[in-house]
Scaffold this motif. Sequence first.
Motif, mmCIF file in Angstrom:
data_model
loop_
_atom_site.group_PDB
_atom_site.id
_atom_site.type_symbol
_atom_site.label_atom_id
_atom_site.label_comp_id
_atom_site.label_asym_id
_atom_site.label_seq_id
_atom_site.Cartn_x
_atom_site.Cartn_y
_atom_site.Cartn_z
ATOM 1 N N PRO A 19 -2.755 11.322 -11.230
ATOM 2 C CA PRO A 19 -2.197 10.142 -11.902
ATOM 3 C C PRO A 19 -0.703 9.955 -11.639
ATOM 4 N N ASP A 20 -0.032 10.989 -11.156
ATOM 5 C CA ASP A 20 1.395 10.901 -10.849
ATOM 6 C C ASP A 20 1.662 10.714 -9.355
ATOM 7 N N LEU A 21 0.625 10.402 -8.593
ATOM 8 C CA LEU A 21 0.768 10.231 -7.147
ATOM 9 C C LEU A 21 1.785 9.139 -6.845
ATOM 10 N N VAL A 22 2.711 9.421 -5.945
ATOM 11 C CA VAL A 22 3.699 8.444 -5.485
ATOM 12 C C VAL A 22 3.377 8.131 -4.030
ATOM 13 N N VAL A 23 3.103 6.851 -3.750
ATOM 14 C CA VAL A 23 2.841 6.408 -2.390
ATOM 15 C C VAL A 23 4.046 5.598 -1.935
ATOM 16 N N ARG A 24 4.526 5.920 -0.742
ATOM 17 C CA ARG A 24 5.687 5.242 -0.159
ATOM 18 C C ARG A 24 5.242 4.398 1.039
ATOM 19 N N VAL A 25 6.082 3.478 1.424
ATOM 20 C CA VAL A 25 5.793 2.636 2.581
ATOM 21 C C VAL A 25 5.452 3.493 3.796
ATOM 22 N N SER A 26 6.133 4.598 3.982
ATOM 23 C CA SER A 26 5.882 5.464 5.145
ATOM 24 C C SER A 26 4.474 6.057 5.127
ATOM 25 N N ASP A 27 3.793 6.056 3.989
ATOM 26 C CA ASP A 27 2.424 6.564 3.898
ATOM 27 C C ASP A 27 1.396 5.541 4.396
ATOM 28 N N LEU A 28 1.814 4.305 4.619
ATOM 29 C CA LEU A 28 0.886 3.236 4.989
ATOM 30 C C LEU A 28 0.699 3.091 6.492
ATOM 31 N N VAL A 29 1.028 4.096 7.245
ATOM 32 C CA VAL A 29 1.000 4.019 8.710
ATOM 33 C C VAL A 29 -0.347 3.531 9.235
ATOM 34 N N SER A 30 -1.439 3.983 8.665
ATOM 35 C CA SER A 30 -2.758 3.602 9.182
ATOM 36 C C SER A 30 -3.316 2.330 8.556
ATOM 37 N N ALA A 138 -11.027 3.668 -4.546
ATOM 38 C CA ALA A 138 -12.344 3.479 -5.169
ATOM 39 C C ALA A 138 -12.357 2.416 -6.269
ATOM 40 N N GLY A 139 -11.685 1.303 -6.050
ATOM 41 C CA GLY A 139 -11.710 0.208 -7.010
ATOM 42 C C GLY A 139 -10.938 0.442 -8.295
ATOM 43 N N ALA A 140 -10.127 1.482 -8.348
ATOM 44 C CA ALA A 140 -9.323 1.773 -9.548
ATOM 45 C C ALA A 140 -8.239 0.701 -9.708
ATOM 46 N N GLU A 141 -7.372 0.877 -10.683
ATOM 47 C CA GLU A 141 -6.267 -0.050 -10.923
ATOM 48 C C GLU A 141 -5.307 -0.055 -9.727
ATOM 49 N N TRP A 142 -4.705 -1.219 -9.492
ATOM 50 C CA TRP A 142 -3.684 -1.325 -8.450
ATOM 51 C C TRP A 142 -2.434 -0.587 -8.909
ATOM 52 N N ARG A 143 -1.802 0.147 -7.974
ATOM 53 C CA ARG A 143 -0.557 0.871 -8.255
ATOM 54 C C ARG A 143 0.469 0.507 -7.193
ATOM 55 N N ASP A 144 1.736 0.434 -7.584
ATOM 56 C CA ASP A 144 2.802 0.039 -6.662
ATOM 57 C C ASP A 144 3.063 1.086 -5.587
ATOM 58 N N VAL A 145 3.367 0.586 -4.401
ATOM 59 C CA VAL A 145 3.871 1.410 -3.303
ATOM 60 C C VAL A 145 5.390 1.305 -3.363
ATOM 61 N N GLN A 146 6.087 2.422 -3.203
ATOM 62 C CA GLN A 146 7.553 2.402 -3.232
ATOM 63 C C GLN A 146 8.096 1.867 -1.912
ATOM 64 N N GLY A 147 8.999 0.894 -2.001
ATOM 65 C CA GLY A 147 9.646 0.323 -0.825
ATOM 66 C C GLY A 147 8.988 -0.984 -0.404
ATOM 67 N N LEU A 148 9.567 -1.605 0.615
ATOM 68 C CA LEU A 148 9.046 -2.845 1.167
ATOM 69 C C LEU A 148 8.554 -2.590 2.591
#
Length: 181
Positions: A19-30, A138-148
């Motif tokens: 639940p504390d996962l932080v996703v950053r723009v750099s994680d969206l490579v694929s 898996a269809g869970a709630e949308w969570r923000d990605v850090q950065g643009l």
Amino acid sequence: MAPADPAVPVCQPQTPCDPDLVVRVSDLVSIPADPPTQGMEPNGWLVVGVPANFFATASAHVRSGTLLGASAEVRFTPVGFRWDYGDGTSRTSASGGATWAALNLPEFSETSTSHVFESTGTLSIGLVVSYSAEYRFAGAEWRDVQGLVLVPTRPITAIADRAGTVLVAESCLGNPGGPGC
């Protein structure tokens, strides 16, 4: 404190169940955002001292792929448009603008995304669209990605030149050999 139930798997940090996962723009490579498009009026040429109109097409969209080793969806929403006019100036806008016709304006009108060029030459006009992003597993709630997410368009090459006018007493139909006919 009760011991953990061995039948219930433990969620590891920085995994999709965290639940504390932080996703950053750099994680969206694929999972890249769709590329925006840009256009201009008049198409491919500019009159020095007269507004040229620039516009872009970018919309909110969802892409699927692998994020941190798991299947995910990412929702991209355009939040900014930055034009580099190729003459040392740039402009940032919250919207992508529109054609003169869509704005119900006559040609060469000022718009929120137009630019007046002051010198002649061949220019390369670039655009970078900034997207905010959200993710979900898996269809869970949308969570923000850090950065643009910054996505450039293919530059437009345009020629800027001066234009002159000539006042004549007759139309080209009446005097086909007249100035400008």
